[in-house]
Design a protein around this motif. Structure first.
Motif, PDB file in Angstrom:
ATOM      1  N   ILE A 146      54.586  35.877  36.645  1.00 60.12           N
ATOM      2  CA  ILE A 146      54.558  36.999  37.594  1.00 60.12           C
ATOM      3  C   ILE A 146      53.462  36.836  38.650  1.00 60.12           C
ATOM      4  CG2 ILE A 146      55.622  38.646  36.012  1.00 60.12           C
ATOM      5  CD1 ILE A 146      52.824  39.758  35.418  1.00 60.12           C
ATOM      6  N   HIS A 147      52.569  35.861  38.435  1.00 58.43           N
ATOM      7  CA  HIS A 147      51.520  35.645  39.428  1.00 58.43           C
ATOM      8  C   HIS A 147      50.877  34.279  39.195  1.00 58.43           C
ATOM      9  CE1 HIS A 147      48.429  36.904  42.319  1.00 58.43           C
ATOM     10  NE2 HIS A 147      47.548  36.329  41.525  1.00 58.43           N
ATOM     11  N   VAL A 148      50.719  33.502  40.263  1.00 62.33           N
ATOM     12  CA  VAL A 148      49.998  32.230  40.231  1.00 62.33           C
ATOM     13  C   VAL A 148      49.116  32.192  41.464  1.00 62.33           C
ATOM     14  CG1 VAL A 148      50.175  29.709  40.273  1.00 62.33           C
ATOM     15  CG2 VAL A 148      51.917  31.048  39.087  1.00 62.33           C
ATOM     16  N   GLN A 149      47.839  31.922  41.259  1.00 61.41           N
ATOM     17  CA  GLN A 149      46.943  31.862  42.406  1.00 61.41           C
ATOM     18  C   GLN A 149      45.768  30.941  42.117  1.00 61.41           C
ATOM     19  OE1 GLN A 149      46.044  35.642  44.148  1.00 61.41           O
ATOM     20  NE2 GLN A 149      44.481  34.814  45.496  1.00 61.41           N
ATOM     21  N   LYS A 150      45.347  30.229  43.164  1.00 52.93           N
ATOM     22  CA  LYS A 150      44.156  29.385  43.072  1.00 52.93           C
ATOM     23  C   LYS A 150      42.993  30.159  43.681  1.00 52.93           C
ATOM     24  CE  LYS A 150      43.316  25.407  45.477  1.00 52.93           C
ATOM     25  NZ  LYS A 150      43.519  24.017  45.866  1.00 52.93           N
ATOM     26  N   TYR A 151      41.888  30.208  42.954  1.00 55.49           N
ATOM     27  CA  TYR A 151      40.686  30.917  43.405  1.00 55.49           C
ATOM     28  C   TYR A 151      39.556  29.900  43.567  1.00 55.49           C
ATOM     29  CZ  TYR A 151      43.108  35.105  41.780  1.00 55.49           C
ATOM     30  OH  TYR A 151      44.032  36.112  41.589  1.00 55.49           O
ATOM     31  N   ALA A 152      38.775  30.061  44.628  1.00 60.12           N
ATOM     32  CA  ALA A 152      37.646  29.167  44.873  1.00 60.12           C
ATOM     33  C   ALA A 152      36.436  29.987  45.289  1.00 60.12           C
ATOM     34  CB  ALA A 152      37.996  28.151  45.948  1.00 60.12           C
ATOM     35  N   SER A 153      35.274  29.532  44.867  1.00 62.98           N
ATOM     36  CA  SER A 153      34.028  30.210  45.198  1.00 62.98           C
ATOM     37  C   SER A 153      32.951  29.160  45.442  1.00 62.98           C
ATOM     38  CB  SER A 153      33.606  31.139  44.057  1.00 62.98           C
ATOM     39  OG  SER A 153      32.353  31.734  44.312  1.00 62.98           O
TER      40      SER A 153
END
Length: 193
Positions: A146-153
């Motif tokens: 239901i959700h796929v996301q790449k996060y970067a910091s």
């Protein structure tokens, strides 16, 4: 005569021991222990969530380098570092998370897993460092994504004894990921389909 010989011997050994002690005490600790103090990210949640241990898919296990070229490493399990930070933040938001390290059937609960793509720490100046973390998060419910996301910091900051250390900078960098990801996960976990 033996006492005087021993005294002269000790006078020569004592400075050598002090030099060695000083050198060992000043040596860089290249094994950073990654931590994550949970401060909350301003999300609210009421659902059951299962977090399956993330995969550690970093291209290199070293975090980075000090300015003199010495490698910066960690003995911390990086996948657990990210997963438990997510667990703590979701719990603080009001979710009912469960953490698993092996395959699991989440039942009606939402399943959160993902990949740690990079965790980097590099000294960029005498007291300045850059920390970077990139994570891909996958959320499924009833076997459906239901959700796929790449996060970067990324965080650039000063590391000075008594003010902050390398682990503090990495925790702040991971907090950037949590600030973005936790509200999304909490909202999806609170609204069953």
């Amino acid at each position: 005569m033996e006492f005087n010989t021993m005294k002269k011997y000790m006078k020569g050994i004592l400075p050598l021991c002090l030099i060695l002690l000083f050198a060992v005490g000043c040596a860089k600790n290249t094994g950073i222990t990654l931590t994550y103090p949970n401060v909350g990210v301003g999300a609210s949640c009421s659902g059951d969530i299962v977090i399956l241990q993330f995969a550690d898919n970093r291209p290199t296990m070293a975090l980075g380098k000090y300015s003199d070229g010495t490698r910066i490493t960690t003995g911390t399990n990086v996948a657990d570092w990210v997963g438990w930070a997510l667990f703590d933040e979701l719990e603080k938001a009001g979710c009912k998370p469960r953490y698993r390290t092996s395959s699991v059937s989440p039942g009606d609960a939402m399943l959160v897993t993902g990949e740690v793509l990079s965790v980097e720490l590099n000294q960029t100046g005498t007291t300045t460092y850059t920390g970077k973390v990139t994570v891909k998060i996958v959320i499924t419910r009833a076997g459906q994504r239901i959700h796929v996301q790449k996060y970067a910091s990324q965080v650039d900051d000063v590391v000075v004894l008594g003010y902050a250390n390398e682990a503090d900078l990495m925790a702040e960098t991971l907090r950037g990921i949590m600030t973005e990801a936790v509200p999304v996960i909490a909202a999806l976990g609170s609204n069953p389909m």
